[in-house]
Enzyme design. Structure first.
Site, PDB file in Angstrom:
ATOM      1  N   ALA A 135     -19.586  26.716   4.599  1.00  0.00           N
ATOM      2  CA  ALA A 135     -20.649  25.746   4.366  1.00  0.00           C
ATOM      3  C   ALA A 135     -20.021  24.363   4.302  1.00  0.00           C
ATOM      4  O   ALA A 135     -18.800  24.231   4.296  1.00  0.00           O
ATOM      5  CB  ALA A 135     -21.370  26.039   3.054  1.00  0.00           C
ATOM      6  N   MET A 136     -20.883  23.342   4.239  1.00  0.00           N
ATOM      7  CA  MET A 136     -20.380  21.969   4.279  1.00  0.00           C
ATOM      8  C   MET A 136     -21.192  21.073   3.358  1.00  0.00           C
ATOM      9  O   MET A 136     -22.419  21.084   3.372  1.00  0.00           O
ATOM     10  CB  MET A 136     -20.426  21.464   5.726  1.00  0.00           C
ATOM     11  N   GLU A 137     -20.460  20.248   2.605  1.00  0.00           N
ATOM     12  CA  GLU A 137     -21.042  19.477   1.508  1.00  0.00           C
ATOM     13  C   GLU A 137     -21.622  18.126   1.922  1.00  0.00           C
ATOM     14  O   GLU A 137     -21.661  17.204   1.086  1.00  0.00           O
ATOM     15  CB  GLU A 137     -19.956  19.254   0.445  1.00  0.00           C
ATOM     16  N   ASN A 138     -22.089  17.937   3.142  1.00  0.00           N
ATOM     17  CA  ASN A 138     -22.649  16.650   3.565  1.00  0.00           C
ATOM     18  C   ASN A 138     -23.564  16.084   2.479  1.00  0.00           C
ATOM     19  O   ASN A 138     -24.371  16.792   1.890  1.00  0.00           O
ATOM     20  CB  ASN A 138     -23.476  16.838   4.837  1.00  0.00           C
ATOM     21  N   HIS A 146     -20.308  25.599  -5.067  1.00  0.00           N
ATOM     22  CA  HIS A 146     -19.149  24.879  -4.530  1.00  0.00           C
ATOM     23  C   HIS A 146     -19.598  23.619  -3.778  1.00  0.00           C
ATOM     24  O   HIS A 146     -19.110  22.521  -4.043  1.00  0.00           O
ATOM     25  CB  HIS A 146     -18.360  25.810  -3.608  1.00  0.00           C
ATOM     26  N   GLU A 147     -20.532  23.796  -2.873  1.00  0.00           N
ATOM     27  CA  GLU A 147     -20.965  22.637  -2.065  1.00  0.00           C
ATOM     28  C   GLU A 147     -21.674  21.619  -2.950  1.00  0.00           C
ATOM     29  O   GLU A 147     -21.497  20.418  -2.788  1.00  0.00           O
ATOM     30  CB  GLU A 147     -21.872  23.075  -0.915  1.00  0.00           C
ATOM     31  N   HIS A 171     -19.222  19.555  -4.911  1.00  0.00           N
ATOM     32  CA  HIS A 171     -18.556  18.533  -4.098  1.00  0.00           C
ATOM     33  C   HIS A 171     -19.265  17.179  -4.205  1.00  0.00           C
ATOM     34  O   HIS A 171     -18.660  16.152  -3.910  1.00  0.00           O
ATOM     35  CB  HIS A 171     -18.555  18.938  -2.622  1.00  0.00           C
ATOM     36  N   GLU A 197     -10.783  20.024  -2.649  1.00  0.00           N
ATOM     37  CA  GLU A 197     -11.010  21.466  -2.483  1.00  0.00           C
ATOM     38  C   GLU A 197     -10.479  22.289  -3.661  1.00  0.00           C
ATOM     39  O   GLU A 197     -11.191  23.145  -4.193  1.00  0.00           O
ATOM     40  CB  GLU A 197     -10.434  21.962  -1.160  1.00  0.00           C
TER      41      GLU A 197
HETATM   42  N1  0A1 Z   1     -15.507  21.261   3.101  1.00  0.00           N
HETATM   43  C1  0A1 Z   1     -16.083  22.548   3.334  1.00  0.00           C
HETATM   44  C2  0A1 Z   1     -15.348  23.402   4.263  1.00  0.00           C
HETATM   45  C3  0A1 Z   1     -15.383  23.054   5.699  1.00  0.00           C
HETATM   46  C4  0A1 Z   1     -14.258  22.578   6.302  1.00  0.00           C
HETATM   47  C5  0A1 Z   1     -14.214  22.338   7.656  1.00  0.00           C
HETATM   48  C6  0A1 Z   1     -15.344  22.613   8.363  1.00  0.00           C
HETATM   49  O1  0A1 Z   1     -15.337  22.455   9.717  1.00  0.00           O
HETATM   50  C7  0A1 Z   1     -14.149  22.433  10.347  1.00  0.00           C
HETATM   51  C8  0A1 Z   1     -16.480  23.098   7.781  1.00  0.00           C
HETATM   52  C9  0A1 Z   1     -16.486  23.307   6.434  1.00  0.00           C
HETATM   53  C10 0A1 Z   1     -16.047  23.311   2.035  1.00  0.00           C
HETATM   54  O2  0A1 Z   1     -15.053  23.265   1.328  1.00  0.00           O
HETATM   55  O3  0A1 Z   1     -16.984  23.999   1.733  1.00  0.00           O
HETATM   56 ZN    ZN Z   2     -15.013  22.739  -0.461  1.00  0.00          ZN
END
Ligand code: 0A1
Ligand code: ZN
Length: 879
Positions: free
Chosen positions: A269-272, A304-305, A308, A327
């Site tokens: 997943a991604m924390e945008n 987690h997200e 962030h 992280e």
């Molecule tokens: N920051 C996100 C993890 C993440 C890292 C890279 C990505 O694409 C290459 C996608 C997600 C997390 O720690 O959840």
């Molecule tokens: Zn993360």
């Protein structure tokens, strides 16, 4: 540029950007093959940068349509476009604007980086360097900007249009076919946190009021028809928001918080900012399509997200070398959340299992690197267990060393001082130095030094003096690029266990801190406890207080005593694991002589544990019943490993224990049967875990009974957890019944790709020679696709985790995975390189397999036109 020639980026070469971008206005017209991106950037010289420097914006696979400076088209001689970016040779030495127009083809974006389509939904992934695939930009985390984003699309194709921040306008366009939405994010952010989503999506929503009084609209968006599976994610979100308010004093800071699940996603997943995008396997849950483990993972990753938002977004990283700043800290926070929501000891045990199987394995092989790497060629290869999980352990140790109160003050100081900045590990640690008054210079070595330290402990009791002397010594093995190692600061939480519980810890040693923690910060240490009135059994590294290997001079008898008498639940579990591991290591090196006796001892201990007057906590008991995995044993053996032998002795031990306990385990299972409907709560999940551990042991120890139980369980189950456990148990028992069950499971879940991933994996893990052929055949299954990361990592990743079959003596397992890595690299380098990481332990194998693994790696390395991702892993694996 050839991938092998990619430059090495070094931490010591960090320089602030010469230019800053204060605001970004994006106008994006979504189209499957021709998405138009109009960007307006407000730039100014960075006072901390070089005056008069050229401006080089990053770009990757972009089509440039227009570039204007202060609304005047640039002369062709004034700029240059390369595959890596756009350079403006002599920009004005003052603030100015740039208008840049690019055209993208999201439908053709198989790398799943930048803007792409997942099952018809437009979405983005910009970490680490995906934004440069959308427009030319200073794509580095220390350039933070305020974004305003206008999205436009055909209404029928994308009725939902989302971006970061708050919605400020939305309307239909004349004609009614198209519409737009404008989003504004007031918080300056680096480009890697940009996101947009456009598509047909259903959602569930809930209002939330933060502790400091802000009204927030929470929503979870999923594929049409799946809203019934989004409730658990939303519920988890509400709980983790409250928790962050209560435990870390952190409130949310926008009017909306959206989570979107997509089916094609490279990571978890991604924390945008304000718009978290998730791999749908970490969102969708209902009892028949998600296991208890899935429910727990969803809760953890939603948290987690969300966490962030403060540790990552409000305070981001100065550069990618500081990745662990966000992280490691955020993993620590999500682990603590889950511990508070569920059982703390069980969560700790589960986390330690993960740490050992992933991070210790990484640390022991050619891909070992420090928590803060010093150099990289491809940053996407550093989203590793070392950065994440070991990074979290470092935070945990920090808290043990300075105490909970100073830790909490340090966190507050960090939030206050670094808010709105792109920070470094040094700035983070400074907050704790100030809060605790302690010098953390030596502690910081945990960030710089790779490898898993070993602590050797021995003790001596002196009855006449009523004293106990403990010797501790540490060493860290050499890792790539780090031949010499220095001692690290290791907090060893301990107790001395006597006949009726913990003995008082009396010592004059300065190494002893409050709360039963000894700090080992030299190569070795000796300390004497006095007033020890009976011979004690030392209980060391309680709660796994440091990420180290511990070698004890305790016999099995002492360990079994700790198993029954230690006040620390983690060490009770560990004691039995140590007994089993030691026996398996000895047997796995060829000396099976003591294996049956150990099996009998373990069976006795378990029998007493399960049959005692008070029933143990089920989730804890399930962890106790689960022996170390064969791969853990292989790692402990460390060299010239014969995977077949390790697997064989593991099976022998498990079967012996299962056989000895079969009757008792069957009775136990009956007592644990659930009445009432499925609930994912920790208590019933713990009971299911125990029943299913018992089933696994019975399946090996008494296969006929095991098969009968598994088949009945499959038929009666009202949830995926029990069905999967039945399937897993049957995979251990070859024969036609197994094949029938595999077929039934596949039919039952034919329309459920996320469940089929588990089905594919269960088959890929069968430890039998026919598995490779089975996996090859399954690649032709209609559900399988090389284009979807979950499918690939389920089937091929599952196979690569199969100790005996990936490591087939004929090398065919290696060749198969290497071929897939090469094929996949053309479309999705990130997933290809992750798969290639499966070779990380090749050097510990016996010579025959080692040679074959090396041949496969060399074949990958020699392939023309590799991505930087795969080239980097291949080179380091062989290096
Ligand atoms: N920051 C996100 C993890 C993440 C890292 C890279 C990505 O694409 C290459 C996608 C997600 C997390 O720690 O959840
Ligand atoms: Zn993360």
């Amino acid at each position: 540029m050839r991938a092998e020639d990619a430059p090495l980026i070094r931490l010591e070469d960090y320089r602030p950007s010469d230019w800053l971008i204060d605001t970004v206005d994006l106008d994006i017209a979504l189209d499957p093959a021709r998405t138009k991106v109009r960007a307006l950037l407000q730039l100014r010289p960075n006072p901390a940068g070089r005056a008069g420097a050229p401006l080089t914006l990053d770009g990757d696979e972009l089509t440039l349509d227009l570039v204007m400076l202060d609304d005047v088209a640039l002369e062709p001689a004034a700029y240059a476009v390369s595959p890596q970016g756009l350079t403006i040779h002599a920009p004005p030495r003052r603030a100015f604007s740039l208008r840049i127009e690019t055209t993208l083809d999201p439908g053709a974006n198989t790398k799943l980086m930048g803007l792409y389509r997942s099952s018809g939904v437009y979405c983005t992934q910009c970490e680490a360097d995906g934004f440069r695939r959308i427009t030319y930009f200073l794509d580095r985390p220390d350039v933070m900007s305020v974004y305003t984003v206008r999205l436009e699309a055909r209404k029928a194709e994308a009725p939902v249009l989302l971006s970061n921040g708050n919605l400020v306008a939305a309307a239909e366009l004349p004609g009614g076919e198209r519409h737009f939405a404008v989003w504004h994010d007031p918080h300056p952010k680096p480009a890697y946190l940009f996101a947009l989503v456009g598509g047909r999506l259903d959602h569930v929503r809930q209002d939330y009021v933060t502790g400091d009084g802000r009204k927030v609209e929470l929503a979870v968006y999923v594929e049409p028809g799946k809203a019934g599976r989004a409730g658990w994610a939303l519920d988890s979100l509400v709980r983790c928001m409250r928790w962050d308010e209560r435990v870390f004093g952190r409130n949310y800071d926008l009017d909306v918080f959206n989570v979107v699940a997509v089916s094609d996603f490279n990571m978890g997943a991604m924390e945008n900012k304000g718009l978290n995008i998730f791999n749908d396997k970490y969102v969708l849950a209902d009892p028949l399509t998600a296991s208890d483990g899935d429910y727990a993972s969803i809760e953890a990753i939603i948290a987690h997200e969300y966490f962030h938002n403060w540790t990552g977004n409000r305070i981001t990283c100065r550069d990618w070398f500081q990745l662990c700043l966000k992280e490691g800290l955020t993993v620590y926070r999500d682990q603590e959340f889950s511990a508070d929501e569920r059982s703390r000891p069980v969560k700790r045990i589960a986390d330690v299992r993960t740490l050992r199987s992933t991070q210790f394995a990484e640390d022991a092989g050619p891909l070992a690197h420090p928590v803060r790497p010093r150099a990289y060629k491809e940053i996407n290869n550093f989203y590793t267990p070392t950065v994440y999980e070991k990074g979290a352990e470092v935070i945990r140790m920090l808290k043990v060393l300075i105490g909970a109160e100073a830790f909490s003050r340090g966190m507050d100081l960090y939030f206050e001082r670094c808010d709105g900045t792109a920070a470094t590990i040094e700035e983070f640690l400074d907050c704790f130095v100030e809060a605790s008054g302690q010098d953390l210079a030596d502690f910081a070595r945990w960030y710089e030094q790779a490898g898993t330290p070993t602590v050797v402990a021995s003790g001596r009791y002196d009855a006449d003096a009523a004293s106990y002397t403990l010797q501790l010594a540490q060493s860290t093995p050499a890792t790539p690029g780090q031949a010499e190692k220095r001692p690290v600061v290791i907090p060893v939480a301990l107790g001395l266990v006597g006949r009726s519980g913990d003995l008082p810890l009396t010592t004059l040693s300065p190494a002893m801190k409050a709360d039963g923690v000894v700090v080992l910060d030299q190569a070795s240490l000796s300390l004497t406890f006095t007033e020890v009135t009976e011979p004690p059994t030392p209980s060391l590294l309680r709660g796994f207080s440091a990420p180290v290997r511990l070698e004890l001079d305790l016999g099995d008898g002492d360990l079994l005593r700790l198993f029954s008498a230690d006040s620390d639940p983690y060490n009770r579990w560990q004691a039995l694991q140590t007994v089993a591991t030691r026996a398996l290591v000895r047997a796995g090196k060829g000396d099976r002589s003591a294996l049956d006796a150990t099996a009998a001892d373990l069976a006795d201990a378990l029998s007493g544990f399960l049959g005692g007057p008070t029933l143990p906590d089920s989730a804890f008991a399930a962890q106790v019943l689960r022996l170390p995995a064969p791969a853990d044993v292989a790692r402990e053996i460390g060299r010239d490993v014969d995977p077949e032998l390790v697997h064989g002795v593991h099976r022998q031990l498990t079967a012996a224990i299962g056989g000895a306990l079969a009757a008792q385990l069957m009775q136990l299972r009956t007592g644990l049967s659930e009445r009432g409907p499925y609930s994912p709560a920790a208590a019933p999940a713990g009971r299911r875990a125990l029943r299913n551990e018992a089933l696994g042991l019975i399946a090996l120890g008494a296969p006929a009974q095991g098969a009968r139980l598994a088949l009945a369980q499959f038929d009666e189950a009202d949830n995926l957890t029990d069905r999967l456990a039945a399937l897993a148990a049957m995979t251990l028992i070859p024969g036609p019944e197994r094949e029938t069950l595999i077929g039934r499971f596949g039919d039952l879940y034919a329309g459920e790709p996320l469940v089929l991933d588990k089905w594919l994996m269960a088959q890929a893990l069968i430890p039998e020679e026919g598995t490779l052929a089975r996996v090859k055949a399954l690649m032709g299954h209609p559900a399988f696709s090389l284009g979807n990361p979950n499918r690939v990592l389920g089937l091929i990743g599952g196979f690569a985790a199969n100790l005996t079959q990936f490591n087939r003596p004929d090398g065919e397992g290696y060749g198969f995975v290497a071929d897939i890595v090469i094929a996949l690299d053309r479309t999705n380098p990130q997933v290809a390189s992750r798969l290639l990481g499966s070779f990380k332990s090749w050097r510990m194998l016996e010579a025959g397999r080692r040679a074959k693994a090396e041949t496969a790696l060399r074949m990958v390395k020699a392939t023309p036109n590799l991505s930087r991702d795969v080239a980097d892993i291949a080179a380091r694996s062989l290096g």
